[in-house]
Design a protein around this motif. Sequence first.
Motif, mmCIF file in Angstrom:
data_model
loop_
_atom_site.group_PDB
_atom_site.id
_atom_site.type_symbol
_atom_site.label_atom_id
_atom_site.label_comp_id
_atom_site.label_asym_id
_atom_site.label_seq_id
_atom_site.Cartn_x
_atom_site.Cartn_y
_atom_site.Cartn_z
ATOM 1 N N GLN A 1 19.842 8.483 4.159
ATOM 2 C CA GLN A 1 20.608 8.440 2.831
ATOM 3 C C GLN A 1 21.857 7.641 3.009
ATOM 4 O O GLN A 1 22.150 7.033 2.128
ATOM 5 N N GLU A 2 22.627 7.966 4.196
ATOM 6 C CA GLU A 2 23.932 7.036 4.416
ATOM 7 C C GLU A 2 23.548 5.618 4.536
ATOM 8 O O GLU A 2 24.228 4.717 4.123
ATOM 9 N N LYS A 3 22.511 5.232 5.307
ATOM 10 C CA LYS A 3 22.102 3.664 5.439
ATOM 11 C C LYS A 3 21.680 3.235 4.245
ATOM 12 O O LYS A 3 21.949 2.098 3.876
ATOM 13 N N ASP B 1 24.211 -11.086 4.682
ATOM 14 C CA ASP B 1 22.562 -10.878 4.771
ATOM 15 C C ASP B 1 22.137 -10.318 6.197
ATOM 16 O O ASP B 1 21.230 -9.767 6.244
ATOM 17 N N GLN B 2 22.812 -10.967 7.198
ATOM 18 C CA GLN B 2 22.558 -10.476 8.497
ATOM 19 C C GLN B 2 22.607 -9.002 8.514
ATOM 20 O O GLN B 2 21.896 -8.118 9.120
ATOM 21 N N LEU B 3 23.754 -8.488 8.163
ATOM 22 C CA LEU B 3 23.919 -6.828 8.286
ATOM 23 C C LEU B 3 23.041 -6.028 7.369
ATOM 24 O O LEU B 3 22.596 -5.036 7.820
ATOM 25 N N LYS B 4 22.513 -6.933 6.243
ATOM 26 C CA LYS B 4 21.565 -6.067 5.159
ATOM 27 C C LYS B 4 20.230 -6.030 6.094
ATOM 28 O O LYS B 4 19.538 -5.268 6.176
ATOM 29 N N ASN B 5 19.754 -7.115 6.734
ATOM 30 C CA ASN B 5 18.712 -7.240 7.370
ATOM 31 C C ASN B 5 18.744 -6.211 8.586
ATOM 32 O O ASN B 5 17.596 -5.585 8.816
ATOM 33 N N ASN B 6 19.635 -6.091 9.287
ATOM 34 C CA ASN B 6 19.766 -5.007 10.226
ATOM 35 C C ASN B 6 19.781 -3.618 9.740
ATOM 36 O O ASN B 6 18.997 -2.819 10.320
#
Length: 157
Positions: free
Chosen positions: A126-128, A20-25
């Motif tokens: 696009q990669e992100k 979840d933290q990675l997704k928020n970043n």
Amino acid sequence: MAGPGEAQEKFMQLPLPQLDQLKNNIDQELEFFSSSITQLRIAQTKLQESCDSLSKLNKDTEGKEILVPLTSSLYVPGKLSDVNNVLIDVGTGYYVEKNVMDADKYFKRKIDFINTQVDKLTDILQEKVKLKQAIVGVMQMKIQAQMMAQQSTVAKT
């Protein structure tokens, strides 16, 4: 960068709070890159308008009344005295005098540079997006697995 399958394998090893933290970043990075692209497009439009304005300079316009911008919202009346040379804002308050042909080349070079930067940022964006999709997919799988595990423990009791 790792392929989607490799990335998902690595993400599977992370607990849900880290995912979840990675997704928020990544959401923050997506917003930053989108904003950067928008700002570059605005700069590109201004450069294109400046380039287009050069084509309106000719002997017929010499001596005509014009409005001279002092700031973005303050203009003063003036006369066009030299249609062969222009002042170009090169940034941070510096201006350079160039002839019309050199000014046109300058603007086109800057526009091409911005196009290149926008293309690079678009590729990164696009990669992100793909990375975020992989993370969300893993998060959904983990949540489903947790729900199934809870249902099976409830069914056993």
